[in-house]
Design a protein around this motif. Structure first.
Motif, mmCIF file in Angstrom:
data_model
loop_
_atom_site.group_PDB
_atom_site.id
_atom_site.type_symbol
_atom_site.label_atom_id
_atom_site.label_comp_id
_atom_site.label_asym_id
_atom_site.label_seq_id
_atom_site.Cartn_x
_atom_site.Cartn_y
_atom_site.Cartn_z
ATOM 1 N N THR A 207 29.197 48.046 47.949
ATOM 2 C CA THR A 207 30.406 48.880 47.833
ATOM 3 C C THR A 207 31.553 48.170 47.116
ATOM 4 N N ARG A 208 31.277 47.066 46.440
ATOM 5 C CA ARG A 208 32.369 46.272 45.864
ATOM 6 C C ARG A 208 33.209 47.056 44.859
ATOM 7 N N ASP A 209 32.560 47.791 43.968
ATOM 8 C CA ASP A 209 33.320 48.561 42.982
ATOM 9 C C ASP A 209 34.218 49.597 43.646
ATOM 10 N N ILE A 210 33.692 50.307 44.618
ATOM 11 C CA ILE A 210 34.471 51.345 45.284
ATOM 12 C C ILE A 210 35.599 50.731 46.102
ATOM 13 N N ASP A 211 35.357 49.585 46.719
ATOM 14 C CA ASP A 211 36.422 48.902 47.458
ATOM 15 C C ASP A 211 37.564 48.532 46.514
ATOM 16 N N THR A 212 37.212 48.080 45.310
ATOM 17 C CA THR A 212 38.237 47.730 44.326
ATOM 18 C C THR A 212 39.029 48.963 43.915
ATOM 19 N N LEU A 213 38.343 50.073 43.667
ATOM 20 C CA LEU A 213 39.031 51.306 43.269
ATOM 21 C C LEU A 213 39.970 51.782 44.364
ATOM 22 N N ARG A 214 39.521 51.721 45.590
ATOM 23 C CA ARG A 214 40.360 52.189 46.699
ATOM 24 C C ARG A 214 41.612 51.321 46.830
ATOM 25 N N GLU A 215 41.449 50.032 46.622
ATOM 26 C CA GLU A 215 42.586 49.124 46.774
ATOM 27 C C GLU A 215 43.543 49.203 45.587
ATOM 28 N N LYS A 216 43.018 49.086 44.385
ATOM 29 C CA LYS A 216 43.876 48.990 43.197
ATOM 30 C C LYS A 216 44.408 50.342 42.716
ATOM 31 N N LEU A 217 43.607 51.413 42.925
ATOM 32 C CA LEU A 217 44.048 52.725 42.450
ATOM 33 C C LEU A 217 44.539 53.603 43.585
ATOM 34 N N ALA A 218 44.634 53.040 44.789
ATOM 35 C CA ALA A 218 45.189 53.743 45.952
ATOM 36 C C ALA A 218 44.530 55.095 46.180
ATOM 37 N N LEU A 219 43.199 55.127 46.100
ATOM 38 C CA LEU A 219 42.487 56.383 46.330
ATOM 39 C C LEU A 219 42.564 56.763 47.808
ATOM 40 N N THR A 220 42.915 58.007 48.075
ATOM 41 C CA THR A 220 42.965 58.490 49.447
ATOM 42 C C THR A 220 41.627 59.120 49.815
ATOM 43 N N ASP A 221 41.486 59.464 51.090
ATOM 44 C CA ASP A 221 40.245 60.085 51.549
ATOM 45 C C ASP A 221 40.059 61.481 50.951
ATOM 46 N N PRO B 104 56.002 44.483 32.615
ATOM 47 C CA PRO B 104 55.034 43.415 32.893
ATOM 48 C C PRO B 104 53.650 44.013 33.145
ATOM 49 N N PRO B 105 52.589 43.241 32.916
ATOM 50 C CA PRO B 105 51.231 43.750 33.163
ATOM 51 C C PRO B 105 51.031 44.014 34.665
ATOM 52 N N VAL B 106 50.260 45.033 34.997
ATOM 53 C CA VAL B 106 50.031 45.377 36.401
ATOM 54 C C VAL B 106 48.530 45.500 36.653
ATOM 55 N N GLU B 107 48.136 45.287 37.899
ATOM 56 C CA GLU B 107 46.720 45.272 38.266
ATOM 57 C C GLU B 107 46.055 46.636 38.094
ATOM 58 N N TRP B 108 46.757 47.714 38.426
ATOM 59 C CA TRP B 108 46.086 49.013 38.429
ATOM 60 C C TRP B 108 45.694 49.468 37.035
ATOM 61 N N THR B 109 46.482 49.085 36.005
ATOM 62 C CA THR B 109 46.096 49.481 34.646
ATOM 63 C C THR B 109 44.886 48.675 34.177
ATOM 64 N N LYS B 110 44.800 47.416 34.610
ATOM 65 C CA LYS B 110 43.631 46.599 34.265
ATOM 66 C C LYS B 110 42.381 47.186 34.925
ATOM 67 N N THR B 111 42.492 47.537 36.213
ATOM 68 C CA THR B 111 41.361 48.132 36.930
ATOM 69 C C THR B 111 40.938 49.438 36.291
ATOM 70 N N LEU B 112 41.921 50.240 35.897
ATOM 71 C CA LEU B 112 41.626 51.536 35.278
ATOM 72 C C LEU B 112 40.879 51.344 33.962
ATOM 73 N N GLY B 113 41.278 50.323 33.202
ATOM 74 C CA GLY B 113 40.587 50.044 31.947
ATOM 75 C C GLY B 113 39.144 49.623 32.163
ATOM 76 N N GLU B 114 38.890 48.895 33.253
ATOM 77 C CA GLU B 114 37.527 48.452 33.558
ATOM 78 C C GLU B 114 36.659 49.586 34.087
ATOM 79 N N HIS B 115 37.301 50.672 34.493
ATOM 80 C CA HIS B 115 36.564 51.821 35.044
ATOM 81 C C HIS B 115 36.953 53.102 34.307
#
Length: 553
Positions: A195-209, A163-174
């Motif tokens: 900071t909207r773009d970075i907030d999205t990356l942190r949430e959808k791509l699970a970026l750590t510190d 099924p389609p997943v959010e993180w691949t869609k986010t990755l395609g947009e970035h």
């Protein structure tokens, strides 16, 4: 009770437990189930906190055997490529043989898209974690670059999977995250606080510190700031320095970029924040032992700029704080400032009072002059006297702080004392030794002394007095602003007028009055004469190393 009745009762009990309202109303159970579903289908996450040990075991097993016997082992190894394991701190992405072999193995799972996407998740997680842009490991950098190309090349493939997943869609947009300038896109927005773009990356791509993305966005902001006008760029310097301060791997890169841009300003006046930050992390460019660090990051004109700042600051510190001769210090300050470009090196000889004074100004002076200050002593030398030693060519000029002390000049390569020795005698056996063969001249501060000093300096070194290029402010535009101070100025209008005047002269106003503090003008003691007269008229006082201040009621 027959067997059929027993079976009926068991089924009823089972159905009741399954549909128990209390059980399905348990919020924790629902949240746990939701996290499990998102983990499997909707978020880019690791193999799971509970699997960390298994990941390490799998990576080390692959390191020993070079074999991936099944999908489970391959998946765990993918999630562990950027971490270090074992006593030897083995990191798979830095292995020139086994890492490419892992990529080849993962490629085989394209026949089973769900498994391939899970391995892709692991590799992507490692891609974001490993500092491939700044890693000291050449194999690590090379493998990380290859991984970047592999992930980019297979992005469309994983996006098509069901099924389609959010993180691949986010990755395609970035998809810019797979380029040589992965974060430049975010610079302008972040600089403005968006900071909207970075907030999205942190949430959808699970970026750590630990992710390099969260560090590179700081470099992106620096790059965005460097493209702005001189005035706008200077407004961002303090915040950008605060961002790079804790980031050891990126600190020097960011500082170098800021210094290079500042050097291109039409008026690269001394910037206290850049100066102190540079000293803190690179040391003084006046010290040869630190010169290599500077040369590794910036070119000679930039080094010269900061070097001149330090010399200017040292001259101002000496005559504004360390000298003890009242108003005459301003005359001597302004005289020596005109020779700053000719001064090759300088030292302080500090008396007992200056050495033992632990107020912030004196601490800063000793810190800034580390390696270039000595203790001043000798029979009869006053505890509050200090000396200022300047090398111009092959001549060393010695100025004392207390009025009534003559200036002496020695051949730099033939001195009756040792520079940087820790102690220097301030009597006729040392700084005042007129009998030493290296002594060249003795000059006194009588009326009209400037002409004698200029003639002696020119005769011995050929140097002529000039205004310091990087410190010359623009004159205040005539008839642009009224300069009369109202008897009781309204704070808001007064501060606005001050900002315009300071900006016209290349300086910054910092207003702490809303927090109960003072109003500051970040400008040196040797400001444009007209501007200084205004500051003094308006009740401002000078604090060495910080600038001009006054209270606002």
């Amino acid at each position: 009770m027959n067997h059929i009745d027993q079976l009926r009762r068991l089924l009823q009990r089972t159905n009741q437990s399954l549909f128990d309202v209390e059980h399905w109303g348990d919020l924790a159970s629902i949240q746990n189930a939701g996290r499990a579903v998102r983990k499997q289908f909707g978020e880019l996450s690791s193999a799971g906190p509970g699997d960390e040990r298994s990941i390490g075991v799998s990576v080390l097993a692959y390191h020993r055997s070079g074999d991936l016997p099944n999908y489970r082992e391959a998946k765990y190894v993918c999630f562990g490529i950027a971490n270090s394991y074992g006593r030897d701190e083995y990191c798979l992405i830095e292995d020139r043989k086994l890492f490419p072999r892992l990529i080849t193995h993962v490629d085989q799972y394209k026949q089973e898209p769900r498994k391939f996407r899970r391995c892709y998740q692991g590799l992507l997680s490692g891609y974001f974690e490993y500092p491939g842009l700044v890693s000291p490991s050449q194999d690590g950098k090379s493998n990380w670059t290859d991984l970047q190309g592999y992930l980019k090349g297979n992005l469309t493939f994983v996006q098509r999977q069901e099924p389609p997943v959010e993180w691949t869609k986010t990755l395609g947009e970035h998809a810019n995250l797979f380029t040589d300038a992965p974060c430049l896109r975010y610079g302008d927005a972040l600089l403005m606080g968006d900071t909207r773009d970075i907030d999205t990356l942190r949430e959808k791509l699970a970026l750590t510190d630990r992710s390099w993305v969260l560090q590179e966005i700081i470099i992106a902001q620096i790059e965005a700031a460097t493209k702005k006008s001189d005035a706008d760029f200077k407004e961002h310097i303090r915040r950008l320095l605060a961002l790079i301060d804790p980031l050891e791997l990126l600190r020097s890169k960011g500082l170098a970029r800021l210094l290079q841009r500042y050097h291109k300003c039409s008026e690269p006046l001394e910037n206290i924040d850049l100066r102190d930050f540079s000293l803190k992390h690179w040391g003084s460019p006046m010290l040869q032992v630190k010169r290599q660090t500077w040369s590794a990051w910036v070119q000679e004109p930039v080094i010269k700029m900061v070097d001149t700042w330090l010399k200017l600051r040292s001259i101002e510190d000496f005559f504004a704080l360390l000298a003890q001769d009242g108003q005459a210090r301003r005359d001597r300050l302004e005289f020596w400032l005109r020779y700053v470009d000719a001064i090759d090196d300088l030292y302080f000889a500090l008396g007992t009072n200056a050495r033992q004074n632990n107020t912030p100004d004196y601490k800063r002076i000793r810190e800034h002059m580390k390696g270039h200050w000595m203790s001043l002593g000798g029979a009869g030398v006053s505890a509050d006297n200090n000396a200022f030693l300047m090398r111009i060519g092959n001549s060393l000029f010695v100025e004392f702080g207390k009025h009534g002390n003559a200036s002496h000049v020695f051949q730099y390569d033939n001195l009756p004392f040792r520079l940087g020795s820790g102690f220097v005698d301030g009597t006729g056996d040392g700084l005042k030794n007129t009998y030493h063969p290296g002594h060249q001249a003795k000059m006194t501060h009588h009326q009209g002394w400037e002409s004698e000093f200029e003639w002696t300096i020119k005769r011995l070194t050929g140097a002529r007095p000039i205004a310091p290029k990087i410190k010359t402010p623009q004159p205040i535009a005539q008839n642009t602003y009224r300069v009369e101070q109202p008897s009781t100025p309204h704070p808001s209008s007064f501060i606005e007028t001050l900002r315009k005047l300071a900006s016209a002269n290349g300086y910054t106003v910092v207003d702490h009055t809303s927090k109960g503090g003072n109003l500051w003008v970040e400008a040196p003691y040797s400001v444009n004469n007209s501007f200084r007269q205004l500051l003094e008229k308006w009740g401002f006082k000078f604090k060495s190393g910080k600038g001009w201040w006054r209270e606002i009621e």
